[in-house]
Design a protein around this motif. Structure first.
Motif, PDB file in Angstrom:
ATOM      1  N   GLN A 143       0.939  -1.112  -0.035  1.00 59.39           N
ATOM      2  CA  GLN A 143       0.043  -0.003   0.000  1.00 59.39           C
ATOM      3  C   GLN A 143       0.829   1.298   0.055  1.00 59.39           C
ATOM      4  O   GLN A 143       0.569   2.287  -0.720  1.00 59.39           O
ATOM      5  N   GLU A 144       1.876   1.343   0.775  1.00 60.72           N
ATOM      6  CA  GLU A 144       2.703   2.464   0.785  1.00 60.72           C
ATOM      7  C   GLU A 144       3.591   2.446  -0.582  1.00 60.72           C
ATOM      8  O   GLU A 144       3.708   3.679  -1.102  1.00 60.72           O
ATOM      9  N   VAL A 145       3.767   1.593  -1.331  1.00 57.60           N
ATOM     10  CA  VAL A 145       4.262   1.619  -2.591  1.00 57.60           C
ATOM     11  C   VAL A 145       3.126   2.382  -3.446  1.00 57.60           C
ATOM     12  O   VAL A 145       3.730   3.238  -4.295  1.00 57.60           O
ATOM     13  N   TYR A 146       1.955   1.888  -3.536  1.00 54.04           N
ATOM     14  CA  TYR A 146       1.013   2.454  -4.224  1.00 54.04           C
ATOM     15  C   TYR A 146       0.606   4.078  -4.012  1.00 54.04           C
ATOM     16  O   TYR A 146       0.644   4.794  -4.850  1.00 54.04           O
ATOM     17  N   ASP A 147       0.838   4.373  -2.715  1.00 56.81           N
ATOM     18  CA  ASP A 147       0.568   5.768  -2.094  1.00 56.81           C
ATOM     19  C   ASP A 147       1.697   6.419  -2.764  1.00 56.81           C
ATOM     20  O   ASP A 147       1.251   7.784  -3.003  1.00 56.81           O
ATOM     21  N   THR A 148       2.783   6.022  -2.710  1.00 52.21           N
ATOM     22  CA  THR A 148       3.894   6.601  -3.197  1.00 52.21           C
ATOM     23  C   THR A 148       3.734   7.002  -4.711  1.00 52.21           C
ATOM     24  O   THR A 148       4.130   8.213  -4.942  1.00 52.21           O
ATOM     25  N   TYR A 149       3.292   6.219  -5.462  1.00 50.32           N
ATOM     26  CA  TYR A 149       2.961   6.433  -6.802  1.00 50.32           C
ATOM     27  C   TYR A 149       2.048   7.252  -6.986  1.00 50.32           C
ATOM     28  O   TYR A 149       2.305   8.416  -7.692  1.00 50.32           O
ATOM     29  N   LEU A 150       1.025   7.360  -6.119  1.00 47.08           N
ATOM     30  CA  LEU A 150       0.083   8.425  -6.381  1.00 47.08           C
ATOM     31  C   LEU A 150       0.566   9.952  -6.118  1.00 47.08           C
ATOM     32  O   LEU A 150       0.300  10.899  -6.965  1.00 47.08           O
ATOM     33  N   ARG A 151       1.414   9.646  -5.112  1.00 46.91           N
ATOM     34  CA  ARG A 151       1.550  11.048  -4.446  1.00 46.91           C
ATOM     35  C   ARG A 151       3.108  11.593  -5.179  1.00 46.91           C
ATOM     36  O   ARG A 151       3.006  12.767  -5.745  1.00 46.91           O
ATOM     37  N   ASP A 152       3.945  10.757  -5.592  1.00 45.77           N
ATOM     38  CA  ASP A 152       5.266  11.235  -6.210  1.00 45.77           C
ATOM     39  C   ASP A 152       5.526  10.796  -7.477  1.00 45.77           C
ATOM     40  O   ASP A 152       6.641  11.081  -8.091  1.00 45.77           O
ATOM     41  N   ASP A 193       3.944   2.924 -15.301  1.00 42.66           N
ATOM     42  CA  ASP A 193       2.959   3.316 -14.972  1.00 42.66           C
ATOM     43  C   ASP A 193       1.524   2.597 -14.709  1.00 42.66           C
ATOM     44  O   ASP A 193       0.843   2.497 -14.047  1.00 42.66           O
ATOM     45  N   TYR A 194       1.675   1.841 -16.016  1.00 44.66           N
ATOM     46  CA  TYR A 194       0.317   0.729 -16.200  1.00 44.66           C
ATOM     47  C   TYR A 194       0.497  -0.299 -14.991  1.00 44.66           C
ATOM     48  O   TYR A 194      -0.511  -0.921 -14.378  1.00 44.66           O
ATOM     49  N   PHE A 195       1.664  -0.834 -14.592  1.00 47.79           N
ATOM     50  CA  PHE A 195       1.936  -1.705 -13.688  1.00 47.79           C
ATOM     51  C   PHE A 195       1.486  -1.214 -12.291  1.00 47.79           C
ATOM     52  O   PHE A 195       0.673  -1.765 -11.554  1.00 47.79           O
ATOM     53  N   LEU A 196       2.036   0.078 -11.925  1.00 53.82           N
ATOM     54  CA  LEU A 196       1.635   0.574 -10.688  1.00 53.82           C
ATOM     55  C   LEU A 196       0.250   1.079 -10.552  1.00 53.82           C
ATOM     56  O   LEU A 196      -0.367   0.871  -9.504  1.00 53.82           O
ATOM     57  N   ALA A 197      -0.195   1.567 -11.374  1.00 59.44           N
ATOM     58  CA  ALA A 197      -1.831   1.982 -11.560  1.00 59.44           C
ATOM     59  C   ALA A 197      -2.943   0.997 -11.541  1.00 59.44           C
ATOM     60  O   ALA A 197      -3.619   0.819 -10.858  1.00 59.44           O
ATOM     61  N   HIS A 198      -2.477  -0.159 -12.391  1.00 57.30           N
ATOM     62  CA  HIS A 198      -3.544  -1.248 -12.658  1.00 57.30           C
ATOM     63  C   HIS A 198      -3.089  -2.665 -12.165  1.00 57.30           C
ATOM     64  O   HIS A 198      -3.929  -3.697 -12.298  1.00 57.30           O
ATOM     65  N   GLY A 199      -1.766  -2.856 -12.102  1.00 57.69           N
ATOM     66  CA  GLY A 199      -1.306  -4.349 -11.790  1.00 57.69           C
ATOM     67  C   GLY A 199      -0.866  -4.649 -10.642  1.00 57.69           C
ATOM     68  O   GLY A 199      -0.862  -5.939 -10.075  1.00 57.69           O
ATOM     69  N   LEU A 200      -0.172  -3.729  -9.760  1.00 56.19           N
ATOM     70  CA  LEU A 200       0.346  -4.186  -8.609  1.00 56.19           C
ATOM     71  C   LEU A 200      -0.660  -4.827  -7.752  1.00 56.19           C
ATOM     72  O   LEU A 200      -0.192  -5.931  -7.217  1.00 56.19           O
TER      73      LEU A 200
END
Length: 276
Positions: A143-152, A193-200
């Motif tokens: 979840q921290e990885v995903y939140d980091t993607y959305l934020r940074d 981008d696709y991996f983090l947004a839709h695959g992780l």
């Protein structure tokens, strides 16, 4: 002997898949994980094409396998159906299958839901996080990885992902990259981008159907890297093998040993597929 690859596309519901074929013999389908595509197996495919018709493809949403419309959240059932259709298209019977990381999750879905299409599945370090005793901690880190993607954005998120997975150390000694591998790396960067947004999350949350796999006809071999002990993907692979009561095979190198050490990885894979 050099076995050049040929490129093809196949229409599936909602997308068009890109795949490559080389060699001769029984079909061996290779499924890449995460943001990777068929190019990640270029070295390995060249080392085993004298014994197999090697089919490697870009899972939908990655690189050259494009959606008909806007990008969609990954669904493992859809990926499994894509792989089954591809085997049906290129072969005349069940195929050998190698899936790595998230590609191993796809392979496990394929073997459970389309057993008639698979002869043997080698699931190399599938990230079955929910099978771990400390699954909640690992999912919190995800979840921290995903939140980091959305934020940074992509770069900080991938740095955090690599650290979480234990893949942040110095790279292993690798064979000189083939030109096609260099081109593939550039494509992988475009898939982040696709991996983090839709695959992780879909890949991380997928739980293989252990009961069906245990009772089914498909031989499942769980692979681990010889240098990945202690990493999340190693631990999830061990947990899966224990639940399946199935074989575990140690492959050369790390989580991406097929890229760094394709010849020795191919030799081990050949022995595993032969059951020796």
């Amino acid at each position: 002997m050099n076995y050049p690859s040929t490129s093809h596309t196949m229409k599936v519901p909602g997308a068009t898949l890109y795949y490559e074929v080389r060699g001769s013999g029984p079909v061996l389908l290779m499924i890449p994980g995460g943001p990777a595509d068929a190019g990640v197996f270029s070295g390995l495919a060249g080392c085993i094409a004298d014994r197999h018709t090697v089919v490697a493809y870009d899972p939908r949403g990655n690189s050259r396998s494009i959606f008909d419309g806007a990008p969609e959240k990954q669904q493992l059932d859809v990926h499994g159906d894509d792989a089954a259709r591809l085997i049906e298209t290129v072969g005349t019977g069940p195929a050998y299958v190698l899936g790595s990381s998230g590609g191993a999750q796809i392979g496990l879905n394929l073997a459970a839901r389309h057993p008639a299409r698979v002869r043997t599945l080698v699931a190399h370090e599938p990230p079955c996080i929910q099978m771990l005793p400390d699954a909640s901690q690992v999912l919190t880190a995800t979840q921290e990885v995903y939140d980091t993607y959305l934020r940074d954005g992509v770069r900080p998120a991938m740095q955090k992902f690599m650290q979480m997975a234990g893949l942040g150390g110095p790279p292993p000694q690798a064979a000189p990259p083939l030109p096609e591998a260099q081109a593939a790396f550039a494509r992988f960067q475009g898939n982040m981008d696709y991996f983090l947004a839709h695959g992780l999350w879909p890949i991380s949350m997928f739980v293989p159907d252990v009961a069906t796999l245990r009772a089914g006809p498909v031989r499942v071999v769980v692979g681990v890297g010889e240098s990945t002990k202690g990493q999340i993907a190693y631990r999830t692979a061990v947990a899966l093998a224990q639940k399946l009561g199935t074989e575990r095979a140690t492959f050369p190198g790390d989580h991406n040993g097929f890229g760094a050490r394709p010849e020795s990885f191919a030799a081990t894979l050949h022995r595993v597929l032969r059951g020796t």
